[in-house]
Each structure stands twice: as C-alpha cells, then as structure tokens.
Design a protein around this motif. Structure first.
Motif, PDB file in Angstrom:
ATOM      1  N   ALA A  90       0.843  -1.202   0.000  1.00 49.38           N
ATOM      2  CA  ALA A  90       0.000   0.000   0.000  1.00 49.38           C
ATOM      3  C   ALA A  90       0.868   1.238   0.000  1.00 49.38           C
ATOM      4  N   ARG A  91       0.279   2.342  -0.457  1.00 49.21           N
ATOM      5  CA  ARG A  91       0.917   3.649  -0.440  1.00 49.21           C
ATOM      6  C   ARG A  91       0.014   4.600   0.323  1.00 49.21           C
ATOM      7  N   HIS A  92       0.592   5.470   1.134  1.00 43.87           N
ATOM      8  CA  HIS A  92      -0.202   6.390   1.944  1.00 43.87           C
ATOM      9  C   HIS A  92       0.253   7.829   1.716  1.00 43.87           C
ATOM     10  N   ASP A  93      -0.703   8.730   1.503  1.00 38.47           N
ATOM     11  CA  ASP A  93      -0.386  10.153   1.534  1.00 38.47           C
ATOM     12  C   ASP A  93       0.106  10.502   2.928  1.00 38.47           C
ATOM     13  N   VAL A  94       1.113  11.359   3.001  1.00 39.80           N
ATOM     14  CA  VAL A  94       1.664  11.775   4.293  1.00 39.80           C
ATOM     15  C   VAL A  94       1.530  13.282   4.488  1.00 39.80           C
ATOM     16  N   MET A  95       1.939  14.050   3.477  1.00 45.74           N
ATOM     17  CA  MET A  95       1.994  15.500   3.618  1.00 45.74           C
ATOM     18  C   MET A  95       2.158  16.100   2.226  1.00 45.74           C
ATOM     19  N   TYR A  96       2.050  17.414   2.175  1.00 48.92           N
ATOM     20  CA  TYR A  96       2.280  18.104   0.910  1.00 48.92           C
ATOM     21  C   TYR A  96       2.907  19.463   1.186  1.00 48.92           C
ATOM     22  N   ASN A  97       3.516  20.002   0.157  1.00 50.23           N
ATOM     23  CA  ASN A  97       3.837  21.423   0.113  1.00 50.23           C
ATOM     24  C   ASN A  97       3.746  21.815  -1.357  1.00 50.23           C
ATOM     25  N   ASP A  98       4.558  22.730  -1.832  1.00 47.25           N
ATOM     26  CA  ASP A  98       4.459  23.094  -3.242  1.00 47.25           C
ATOM     27  C   ASP A  98       5.833  23.372  -3.819  1.00 47.25           C
ATOM     28  N   PHE A  99       5.885  23.361  -5.124  1.00 48.91           N
ATOM     29  CA  PHE A  99       7.070  23.787  -5.843  1.00 48.91           C
ATOM     30  C   PHE A  99       6.963  25.283  -6.118  1.00 48.91           C
TER      31      PHE A  99
ATOM     32  N   TYR B  72       3.627  14.083  -0.983  1.00 54.23           N
ATOM     33  CA  TYR B  72       4.565  13.071  -0.517  1.00 54.23           C
ATOM     34  C   TYR B  72       3.811  11.822  -0.072  1.00 54.23           C
ATOM     35  N   GLY B  73       4.419  10.652  -0.325  1.00 48.33           N
ATOM     36  CA  GLY B  73       3.819   9.393   0.087  1.00 48.33           C
ATOM     37  C   GLY B  73       4.828   8.508   0.794  1.00 48.33           C
TER      38      GLY B  73
ATOM     39  N   GLN C  40       1.615  13.138  12.336  1.00 45.82           N
ATOM     40  CA  GLN C  40       1.101  14.269  11.576  1.00 45.82           C
ATOM     41  C   GLN C  40       1.309  15.584  12.326  1.00 45.82           C
ATOM     42  N   GLU C  41       1.137  15.559  13.633  1.00 50.47           N
ATOM     43  CA  GLU C  41       1.372  16.771  14.430  1.00 50.47           C
ATOM     44  C   GLU C  41       2.851  17.152  14.420  1.00 50.47           C
ATOM     45  N   THR C  42       3.723  16.150  14.426  1.00 51.29           N
ATOM     46  CA  THR C  42       5.158  16.427  14.391  1.00 51.29           C
ATOM     47  C   THR C  42       5.545  17.076  13.068  1.00 51.29           C
TER      48      THR C  42
ATOM     49  N   LYS D  11       8.867  24.202  11.437  1.00 50.02           N
ATOM     50  CA  LYS D  11       8.768  25.540  10.856  1.00 50.02           C
ATOM     51  C   LYS D  11      10.149  26.181  10.774  1.00 50.02           C
ATOM     52  N   ILE D  12      10.313  27.074   9.829  1.00 51.40           N
ATOM     53  CA  ILE D  12      11.519  27.895   9.722  1.00 51.40           C
ATOM     54  C   ILE D  12      11.082  29.354   9.725  1.00 51.40           C
ATOM     55  N   ASN D  13      11.597  30.106  10.678  1.00 52.44           N
ATOM     56  CA  ASN D  13      11.219  31.510  10.845  1.00 52.44           C
ATOM     57  C   ASN D  13       9.694  31.665  10.923  1.00 52.44           C
ATOM     58  N   GLY D  14       9.073  30.722  11.612  1.00 56.88           N
ATOM     59  CA  GLY D  14       7.627  30.781  11.815  1.00 56.88           C
ATOM     60  C   GLY D  14       6.796  30.277  10.657  1.00 56.88           C
ATOM     61  N   GLU D  15       7.439  29.868   9.551  1.00 56.96           N
ATOM     62  CA  GLU D  15       6.707  29.405   8.372  1.00 56.96           C
ATOM     63  C   GLU D  15       6.689  27.885   8.322  1.00 56.96           C
ATOM     64  N   GLN D  16       5.494  27.301   8.241  1.00 51.97           N
ATOM     65  CA  GLN D  16       5.346  25.853   8.171  1.00 51.97           C
ATOM     66  C   GLN D  16       5.792  25.351   6.807  1.00 51.97           C
ATOM     67  N   LEU D  17       6.614  24.286   6.793  1.00 50.09           N
ATOM     68  CA  LEU D  17       7.178  23.807   5.539  1.00 50.09           C
ATOM     69  C   LEU D  17       6.356  22.709   4.890  1.00 50.09           C
ATOM     70  N   PHE D  18       5.717  21.862   5.704  1.00 54.40           N
ATOM     71  CA  PHE D  18       4.963  20.734   5.168  1.00 54.40           C
ATOM     72  C   PHE D  18       3.610  20.676   5.869  1.00 54.40           C
ATOM     73  N   PHE D  19       2.614  20.211   5.118  1.00 50.02           N
ATOM     74  CA  PHE D  19       1.246  20.196   5.636  1.00 50.02           C
ATOM     75  C   PHE D  19       0.717  18.758   5.621  1.00 50.02           C
ATOM     76  N   PRO D  20       0.487  18.176   6.798  1.00 46.13           N
ATOM     77  CA  PRO D  20       0.067  16.779   6.860  1.00 46.13           C
ATOM     78  C   PRO D  20      -1.306  16.576   6.241  1.00 46.13           C
ATOM     79  N   ASN D  21      -1.464  15.462   5.505  1.00 43.24           N
ATOM     80  CA  ASN D  21      -2.781  15.181   4.908  1.00 43.24           C
ATOM     81  C   ASN D  21      -3.049  13.686   4.801  1.00 43.24           C
ATOM     82  N   ALA D  22      -2.531  12.910   5.736  1.00 47.06           N
ATOM     83  CA  ALA D  22      -2.788  11.472   5.736  1.00 47.06           C
ATOM     84  C   ALA D  22      -4.271  11.202   5.905  1.00 47.06           C
ATOM     85  N   GLY D  23      -4.807  10.352   5.064  1.00 48.21           N
ATOM     86  CA  GLY D  23      -6.212   9.952   5.178  1.00 48.21           C
ATOM     87  C   GLY D  23      -7.203  10.984   4.693  1.00 48.21           C
ATOM     88  N   LYS D  24      -6.722  12.049   4.030  1.00 46.55           N
ATOM     89  CA  LYS D  24      -7.631  13.109   3.588  1.00 46.55           C
ATOM     90  C   LYS D  24      -7.847  13.024   2.095  1.00 46.55           C
TER      91      LYS D  24
END
Length: 281
Positions: free
Chosen positions: A107-116, A230-231, A261-263, A268-281
């Motif tokens: 199986a493959r699971h979505d974990v998180m996303y960000n953008d290019f 990301y998966g 997912q909370e981890t 964050k770097i300088n208060g900016e979140q780098l990755f956004f969890p989305n497992a099971g969404k």
C-alpha cells in the motif's frame, strides 16, 4: 604482585571502561536489540531539515532508529525495488502507484504536501516575476534563452519539471546552452542556479532552508500544477523476505498517525510551516 597479573587487571579495567562508554553512547532501546530500518527518501526531506525534526520523535516513540538514504525519488524507488531499503518516503505519486502495482509494496499512503516554486534572479530576464502560471513562465524562459538549472536526476522534482516543460510544448535537453542539468540534489542544483543567476524549480521546503541564495528569489508560485504530494510505503517482504517489515510498518503507521502528523506540522523555519500533513484526507 606479578607484572603479568597487573597487566591482566589493567587490561580488564580498560575493557570494561570502553564497554561502558560504548553502551552509554548507544541510543535508548539499543541495548536490548538493534532496532533500526533503512528509509530511502528524497533529498528534499533531508535538505529541508524535516528529518532532523521528525526522526528523533519517531525513535523516541518506538525505539527504532532510522538511517536515511537521500536520493532522487526515481533512485529511491530503485533502491526499494532492489530490497536495499525497508521503507520509502518519496514524492512522485504516479511512480509510487506503479511501485505498489508491481508488488513491491502492499500500500501507499499520503503523508503531507507542500508546493514547488520557480526561483530566479532579481533581474528577471524572462519577465516572469509575480506570475502564477508556471507553464507560461517556462515558455518565456525558453523563448528568452534565459539560463535554467535542472536537477536532471529522475527525482520527483525533476519529473514534475519535465511535466511542466511538456505542457509548455518545449523540448529540453542539456547542452542547449541555456538549459543545464546538474544530475544532483536540490541543494547543489540551487547552488548552481545561484552561481549562474539561473532559474530553477525547487520544492518550497528546501528553498526555505537554503542559505546560499545569492541573487535568487521566488518569481512564480501559487499555480495548482505546483502541488507537491509526498507518500510513504513499506517494502513488501513477499518480494524481499529480508526487509524489516514489522519495523517499517511501525514507521508508516506512526507517520500517518495523529502523533506523526502533528510532528510534521510542527516543523517551521522563521515561523513558516514547511509541510502540511494530509494522511487519510
């Protein structure tokens, strides 16, 4: 006391001291058994600093140490196909889906996303700064013959870049003068772009953690085509019986759990979140 007896006692004392020092240096849980896995992953998860934040929390929760092999996604998938990794954490969904279809993971699971994002020199010779259409931006770069640095390494980022060039109707190949393939990870490619005052496609996480920006800045962002998913997958023991299937499953399960997912969300770097969890969404 005979010299030989004294020497034996001294040797025993030194050996015990060294053993105690080694035991103290081992991670928690390593004394009972060596619980560890190899994870083949992308350079972006490493060079963004995510793993430095994420893996200690996983090891603390499970007692399982993780050794990361940071490669382009294409190389990471090949590492998994050979059975040289227990789990994969990558970012090219079509290739990951094929990996499962070919039986290398159950199986493959979505974990998180960000953008290019497209980065480029402040002088912006292609005139694309502030745009949100990545395909139009690449067309303009090609039309101007403005320098562009590509990873050229079959990574998830490189695959995404090639899809954009295809949508733009531009055939690219290294040696064209303006288009340079580095054959390396995201950090070295950004270093090349900074040295050349060239444009490049990068994941936002690596960009935010990248220090040697020179004259580069983000010039195009916000296009839905720049979405970066990301998966995670555990390598199938049916294909490779030697893999640490139980520990790899714990890694997958923890990443997609509320704790994992909370981890991820907490990095964050300088208060900016780098990755956004989305497992099971």
């Amino acid at each position: 006391m005979p010299t030989s007896t004294l020497n034996r006692r001294l040797f025993t004392a030194l050996t015990l001291t060294a053993a105690l020092a080694t035991a103290t240096a081992l991670p928690a849980g390593a004394h009972a058994q060596d619980k560890s896995i190899v994870v083949a992953s992308t350079t972006s998860t490493e060079q963004s600093g995510l793993f430095d934040h994420l893996l200690p929390a996983f090891t603390k929760a499970t007692g399982i140490a993780v050794r990361v092999v940071a490669q382009g996604t294409g190389q990471a998938l090949e590492t998994g196909r050979r059975g040289d990794a227990d789990a994969l954490f990558v970012h090219d969904t079509p290739s990951e889906t094929k990996f499962v279809a070919d039986g290398f993971a159950d199986a493959r699971h979505d974990v998180m996303y960000n953008d290019f994002v497209v980065v480029g020199p402040k002088s912006d010779p292609a005139g694309i700064k502030g745009g949100k259409d990545s395909v139009a931006a690449l067309k303009a770069i090609a039309a101007k013959g403005a320098p562009f640095a590509s990873r050229g390494d079959d990574s998830g980022t490189h695959k995404a870049e090639l899809r954009l060039w295809k949508d733009a109707g531009v055939e690219v190949k290294s040696g064209a003068g303006w288009y340079k393939e580095t054959g390396s990870g995201m950090g070295p490619t950004l270093n090349t772009a900074a040295a050349m005052n060239a444009y490049a496609l990068t994941d936002r996480g690596t960009w935010l953690n990248f220090k040697n920006r020179g004259d580069l800045e983000i010039v195009v962002e916000g296009d839905k085509r720049l979405f970066n998913q990301y998966g995670v997958m555990a390598v199938s023991p049916a294909k490779h019986p030697h893999v640490k299937a139980a520990e790899a499953k714990q890694f997958v399960d923890w990443l997609i759990s509320p704790a994992g997912q909370e981890t991820i969300a907490g990095y964050k770097i300088n208060g900016e979140q780098l990755f956004f969890p989305n497992a099971g969404k």
